[in-house]
Design a protein around this motif. Structure first.
Motif, PDB file in Angstrom:
ATOM      1  N   GLY A 108       0.772  -1.232   0.000  1.00  0.00           N
ATOM      2  CA  GLY A 108       0.000   0.000   0.000  1.00  0.00           C
ATOM      3  C   GLY A 108       0.803   1.283   0.000  1.00  0.00           C
ATOM      4  N   ALA A 109       2.121   1.199  -0.201  1.00  0.00           N
ATOM      5  CA  ALA A 109       2.945   2.410  -0.227  1.00  0.00           C
ATOM      6  C   ALA A 109       2.806   3.134  -1.561  1.00  0.00           C
ATOM      7  N   VAL A 110       2.945   4.441  -1.519  1.00  0.00           N
ATOM      8  CA  VAL A 110       3.038   5.238  -2.750  1.00  0.00           C
ATOM      9  C   VAL A 110       4.468   5.095  -3.259  1.00  0.00           C
ATOM     10  N   VAL A 111       4.633   4.582  -4.473  1.00  0.00           N
ATOM     11  CA  VAL A 111       5.955   4.328  -5.037  1.00  0.00           C
ATOM     12  C   VAL A 111       6.307   5.427  -6.049  1.00  0.00           C
ATOM     13  N   LEU A 112       7.485   6.027  -5.877  1.00  0.00           N
ATOM     14  CA  LEU A 112       7.965   7.061  -6.787  1.00  0.00           C
ATOM     15  C   LEU A 112       9.082   6.488  -7.648  1.00  0.00           C
ATOM     16  N   THR A 113       9.014   6.743  -8.951  1.00  0.00           N
ATOM     17  CA  THR A 113      10.052   6.292  -9.876  1.00  0.00           C
ATOM     18  C   THR A 113      10.420   7.428 -10.815  1.00  0.00           C
ATOM     19  N   ALA A 114      11.536   7.258 -11.518  1.00  0.00           N
ATOM     20  CA  ALA A 114      11.958   8.285 -12.483  1.00  0.00           C
ATOM     21  C   ALA A 114      12.808   7.649 -13.565  1.00  0.00           C
ATOM     22  N   CYS A 115      12.692   8.170 -14.788  1.00  0.00           N
ATOM     23  CA  CYS A 115      13.633   7.826 -15.844  1.00  0.00           C
ATOM     24  C   CYS A 115      14.702   8.926 -15.880  1.00  0.00           C
ATOM     25  N   LEU A 116      15.925   8.545 -16.283  1.00  0.00           N
ATOM     26  CA  LEU A 116      17.072   9.441 -16.138  1.00  0.00           C
ATOM     27  C   LEU A 116      17.834   9.624 -17.445  1.00  0.00           C
ATOM     28  N   PRO A 117      18.621  10.697 -17.561  1.00  0.00           N
ATOM     29  CA  PRO A 117      19.435  10.928 -18.767  1.00  0.00           C
ATOM     30  C   PRO A 117      20.511   9.861 -18.904  1.00  0.00           C
ATOM     31  N   ASP A 118      20.958   9.633 -20.148  1.00  0.00           N
ATOM     32  CA  ASP A 118      21.998   8.628 -20.332  1.00  0.00           C
ATOM     33  C   ASP A 118      23.366   9.227 -19.987  1.00  0.00           C
ATOM     34  N   PRO A 119      24.231   8.447 -19.332  1.00  0.00           N
ATOM     35  CA  PRO A 119      25.508   8.966 -18.838  1.00  0.00           C
ATOM     36  C   PRO A 119      26.483   9.335 -19.938  1.00  0.00           C
ATOM     37  N   GLY A 120      26.417   8.672 -21.096  1.00  0.00           N
ATOM     38  CA  GLY A 120      27.335   8.997 -22.185  1.00  0.00           C
ATOM     39  C   GLY A 120      27.175  10.425 -22.657  1.00  0.00           C
ATOM     40  N   ALA A 121      25.926  10.857 -22.772  1.00  0.00           N
ATOM     41  CA  ALA A 121      25.663  12.238 -23.188  1.00  0.00           C
ATOM     42  C   ALA A 121      26.108  13.220 -22.121  1.00  0.00           C
ATOM     43  N   MET A 122      25.861  12.873 -20.840  1.00  0.00           N
ATOM     44  CA  MET A 122      26.238  13.771 -19.761  1.00  0.00           C
ATOM     45  C   MET A 122      27.750  13.952 -19.694  1.00  0.00           C
ATOM     46  N   LEU A 123      28.517  12.890 -19.985  1.00  0.00           N
ATOM     47  CA  LEU A 123      29.975  12.966 -19.950  1.00  0.00           C
ATOM     48  C   LEU A 123      30.568  13.523 -21.238  1.00  0.00           C
ATOM     49  N   GLY A 124      29.735  13.707 -22.269  1.00  0.00           N
ATOM     50  CA  GLY A 124      30.224  14.232 -23.531  1.00  0.00           C
ATOM     51  C   GLY A 124      31.114  13.262 -24.283  1.00  0.00           C
ATOM     52  N   LEU A 125      30.816  11.957 -24.197  1.00  0.00           N
ATOM     53  CA  LEU A 125      31.623  10.963 -24.894  1.00  0.00           C
ATOM     54  C   LEU A 125      31.407  11.046 -26.404  1.00  0.00           C
TER      55      LEU A 125
END
Length: 285
Positions: A108-125
């Motif tokens: 019965g808990a309220v569950v919070l989730t999220a999708c996230l940016p990809d790390p390759g783009a964040m690191l500028g690979l």
């Protein structure tokens, strides 16, 4: 008055790295906790997140402790570290997340989730290195989307948008939000929770109390702590990533890159078609 209990599970993002306070880390989850109920009502917050955690760690180590805590609201934000390992397996990621979401939802808990940016783009690979990581993160996000709907979770779409490209939102390492980013993450979660009636307190403020990291700070991080971080990831991932990049180049030259995308999409779909674990099975795991 009984306190509302909020548990946060995940990796360094939820641990609060990038938002230092009083010699430790605060982060978006702690900021969100203050807005779940009106100021006169108590809230008990526990952060079970650990830097470097993968979905298997959340299921095997964080979940049992959080179930004992019996939260009314629980956040499960994890998956990026899975994409940075040579052992990446979207079937295992889906199984772990399905079990964790289901365990809390059945209680019965309220569950919070999220999708996230990809790390390759964040690191500028470079593209040939970044695309395999982006494909992995897209698969994880697809799984998170589908499982969030399956278990009735409150989901935050955070993989794209202006905040991803805004340098002021991120810490010196370019992978973790800075204070401004953590505050925005908390405020966006509060908005979706408020819309569903699960947050009744004031929204967290979005203006930081400290200045954003400078470019020189980013270079200093890369030359000191960042070097060790990259070396640890390279020891595990780099040989496979080089092979993936070579495969990327070959398909690009042949004009068959779409096959790689289709393969990743099919893998995520197959992972989601696996049987769902029951709460009893999760407890025994």
């Amino acid at each position: 008055m009984i306190a509302l209990r909020f548990a946060a599970l995940g990796d360094s993002l939820t641990q609060g790295i990038g938002d230092p306070v009083d010699g430790g880390w605060r982060g978006w989850a702690a900021l969100l906790a203050t807005g779940l109920v009106p100021a006169e009502e108590p809230v008990e917050f526990r952060n079970f997140a650990v830097s470097g955690a993968q979905t298997a760690d959340v299921r095997g180590r964080q979940l049992p402790a959080a179930l004992v805590f019996a939260p009314d609201v629980v956040s499960v934000v994890v998956g990026v570290n899975d994409t940075l390992r040579r052992t990446f397996d979207i079937h295992a990621v889906a199984a772990h997340l399905d079990a964790v979401y289901g365990a809390f939802a059945e209680r019965g808990a309220v569950v919070l989730t999220a999708c996230l940016p990809d790390p390759g783009a964040m690191l500028g690979l470079p593209g040939a290195l970044a695309r395999p990581l982006a494909r992995r993160q897209h698969a994880v996000n697809s799984v998170v989307h589908a499982l969030s709907e399956r278990h009735g979770a409150v989901h935050l779409h955070a993989a794209e948008g202006a905040w991803v490209a805004d340098r002021a939102m991120w810490s010196a390492d370019r992978l973790h939000p800075g204070e401004r980013g953590h505050r925005l993450f908390a405020a966006r979660f509060h908005a979706v929770l408020a819309a569903s009636g699960a947050a009744r307190g004031p929204a967290p403020g979005t203006e930081p109390e400290r200045p954003a990291p400078t470019r020189s700070a980013g270079l200093w991080w890369l030359a000191t702590a960042g070097t060790g971080w990259v070396a640890r990831r390279c020891t595990d991932l780099l040989p496979q990533l080089v092979a993936l990049a070579a495969d990327e180049v070959r398909h690009g030259l042949r004009g068959t890159s779409a096959r790689l995308d289709l393969r990743a999409t099919a893998g995520a779909a197959a992972a989601l078609s696996a049987p769902t674990a029951s709460a009893a099975e999760v407890t025994r795991t």
